[in-house]
Design an enzyme around this catalytic site. Sequence first.
Site, PDB file in Angstrom:
ATOM      1  N   LYS A  71       0.820  -1.217   0.000  1.00  0.00           N
ATOM      2  CA  LYS A  71       0.000   0.000   0.000  1.00  0.00           C
ATOM      3  C   LYS A  71       0.854   1.267   0.000  1.00  0.00           C
ATOM      4  CE  LYS A  71      -2.653   0.091   3.523  1.00  0.00           C
ATOM      5  NZ  LYS A  71      -1.567   0.561   4.369  1.00  0.00           N
ATOM      6  N   THR A  73       3.905   1.523  -0.993  1.00  0.00           N
ATOM      7  CA  THR A  73       4.616   1.546  -2.265  1.00  0.00           C
ATOM      8  C   THR A  73       3.734   2.122  -3.373  1.00  0.00           C
ATOM      9  OG1 THR A  73       5.900  -0.389  -1.590  1.00  0.00           O
ATOM     10  CG2 THR A  73       5.851   0.119  -3.944  1.00  0.00           C
ATOM     11  N   ARG A  94       2.453   8.335   6.989  1.00  0.00           N
ATOM     12  CA  ARG A  94       2.755   8.215   8.418  1.00  0.00           C
ATOM     13  C   ARG A  94       4.242   7.960   8.627  1.00  0.00           C
ATOM     14  NH1 ARG A  94      -0.492   3.273  10.095  1.00  0.00           N
ATOM     15  NH2 ARG A  94      -0.020   2.719   7.945  1.00  0.00           N
ATOM     16  N   LYS A 105       7.250  -6.543  10.770  1.00  0.00           N
ATOM     17  CA  LYS A 105       6.434  -5.909   9.736  1.00  0.00           C
ATOM     18  C   LYS A 105       7.258  -5.026   8.805  1.00  0.00           C
ATOM     19  CE  LYS A 105       2.397  -2.928   9.073  1.00  0.00           C
ATOM     20  NZ  LYS A 105       3.104  -1.829   8.373  1.00  0.00           N
ATOM     21  N   ALA A 273      -3.119   1.339  12.661  1.00  0.00           N
ATOM     22  CA  ALA A 273      -4.542   1.308  12.329  1.00  0.00           C
ATOM     23  C   ALA A 273      -5.290   0.182  13.024  1.00  0.00           C
ATOM     24  CB  ALA A 273      -4.723   1.181  10.820  1.00  0.00           C
ATOM     25  N   PHE A 301      -3.419  -0.511   6.989  1.00  0.00           N
ATOM     26  CA  PHE A 301      -4.064  -1.819   6.836  1.00  0.00           C
ATOM     27  C   PHE A 301      -5.223  -1.754   5.836  1.00  0.00           C
ATOM     28  CE2 PHE A 301      -2.158  -2.463  11.193  1.00  0.00           C
ATOM     29  CZ  PHE A 301      -1.139  -3.263  10.731  1.00  0.00           C
ATOM     30  N   PHE A 381       2.958  -8.709  -9.075  1.00  0.00           N
ATOM     31  CA  PHE A 381       4.133  -9.482  -8.670  1.00  0.00           C
ATOM     32  C   PHE A 381       4.568 -10.352  -9.844  1.00  0.00           C
ATOM     33  CE2 PHE A 381       2.828  -8.007  -4.648  1.00  0.00           C
ATOM     34  CZ  PHE A 381       3.826  -8.247  -3.714  1.00  0.00           C
ATOM     35  N   TRP A 409       6.740  -0.775  -7.927  1.00  0.00           N
ATOM     36  CA  TRP A 409       7.896  -1.314  -7.214  1.00  0.00           C
ATOM     37  C   TRP A 409       9.074  -1.481  -8.172  1.00  0.00           C
ATOM     38  CZ3 TRP A 409      11.179  -5.486  -7.409  1.00  0.00           C
ATOM     39  CH2 TRP A 409      11.950  -5.727  -6.265  1.00  0.00           C
TER      40      TRP A 409
END
Length: 556
Positions: A71, A73, A94, A105, A273, A301, A381, A409
Amino acid sequence: MKSDIEIAQSAKMEPIYKVAERLGLTDEDIDLYGKYKCKISLDVLKKKQDRKDGKLILVTAINPTAAGEGKSTVTVGLGQALCRMGKNAVIALREPSLGPVFGVKGGAAGGGYAQVVPMEDINLHFTGDMHAITAANNLLSAAVDNHIHQGNALKIDSRRIIFRRVMDMNDRALRNIVVGMGGKVNGFLREDGFMITVASEVMAILCLSKDLMDLKERMGNILIAYNLDGKPVFCKDLKVQGAMALLMKDAIKPNLVQTLENTPAIIHGGPFANIAHGCNSLLATKTALKLGDYVVTEAGFGADLGAEKFFDIKCRYGELKPECVVIVATVRALKLHGGVLKNELSIPNVDALAKGIENLEKQIENIKKYNVTPVVAINRFITDSEEELKFIEDYCNKLGVEVALTEVWAKGGEGGLALGEKVLKILENKENNFKVLYDEKLSIKEKLGVIAREIYGADGVNFTKDAEKQIKELEAIELDKLPICVAKTQYSLSDNQSLLGRPKGFNITVREVRVSNGAGFIVALTGDIMVMPGLPKVPAAERMDILEDGTIVGLF
């Protein structure tokens, strides 16, 4: 393939004052923190008050999985793409917490060729905001115990102190502790505990304050305990809100950095979150809206947590009106929601995708409840098959939702051009009819019922005896007419992390209800959510090191 940190370390950053100049900021508007970081003066909002706000774009996601969604990214990549398209775009994110950085994480600086830099600084101490929040929080905790030790004029009931100490690290051993041991000179013996800094009410206050004086007033309104007569005791009763605000005088200023493609990025505030409200600061977003024509921000999230709180808490208090929402999904994550094992994700499986995509469908429905138009970003991906990608695209088309394949990415802003075109199309052809989900003046149970039924798809809400008692206490002291912040697992629409996809026929159980009165919301804890996470068996910290020449290695 280079690692994220290797890509970041090879970036050609502009001096931050040049990034600021492109936004119309002068030397008086910024405080430099080295060559590539600065803080933006709060006076900028006053100077730019007559400038029309830019358009606000929120990036959210399906319920996250161990496969990763990307997210942050996509948020960075979309901002870079809009700049490539000639738009004046600003990103608002954030700040990472050291807990997940050294845990499992990871940080929150994007990845690949869609990152904010200097990545090492952002993921570590940055400009010291987290430390200031920690210090302000623990000043209040120290003041509480000192007041009791010095005679307890407020008659604070040491058994009913609800304000906890914090630190910005995952440390399960500190969840439940005893303080005041060692005899009379060390104070009164009582149970206490630590939360992670990002779960602190001080963090929430930072992220919802309009200015320094508003922050100070909110600090004073923190409910810290009940006295021996059962009456509430607030921070202002201890007269330390001014000192707390003093510790926050620099932390309240938004931080300006840049992406790998030199797109401006304002990074400020970092509540989780799942245990907090999951959005960057209101000041950062409002500043970005005055500096850019397009602002791309994210909420933590899945949409059932971050987006709901962004809308019902942050937008409510900040009078924000988002105009488009990007929902990030991946083939891998949707297959996990459809029952595929993690070690089989590289194998094409449209049947599992067909089951898991119901999670995406629910999140689309959730966004539409706020009268905001969603667009789906398929974060690609290398293992994704063409058949699987087409299945998601066709599914979104059947729902009448715009969808774009993103490869930010691997390609940076170039990989987000298709998404950028879809977003601009929505922004150009839509009236802003944003609305919040519920009236905050409803009862606590009614508000929780609306969120559970409408957003989670639950049949209803169960309350433990403790939660029932806590609700009655908040009603008695008239602190119940506030928005709700649900602390819930991020992995499921339900409060049971093992119920993936789009579960049905379930209730959520609220086990604890407390008020963050300074921040301005009520926290409802469900499931086994921990406000102090623990480190995994093999922490990410074990891979990190610093070399003799100062080069940092192993940081993602």
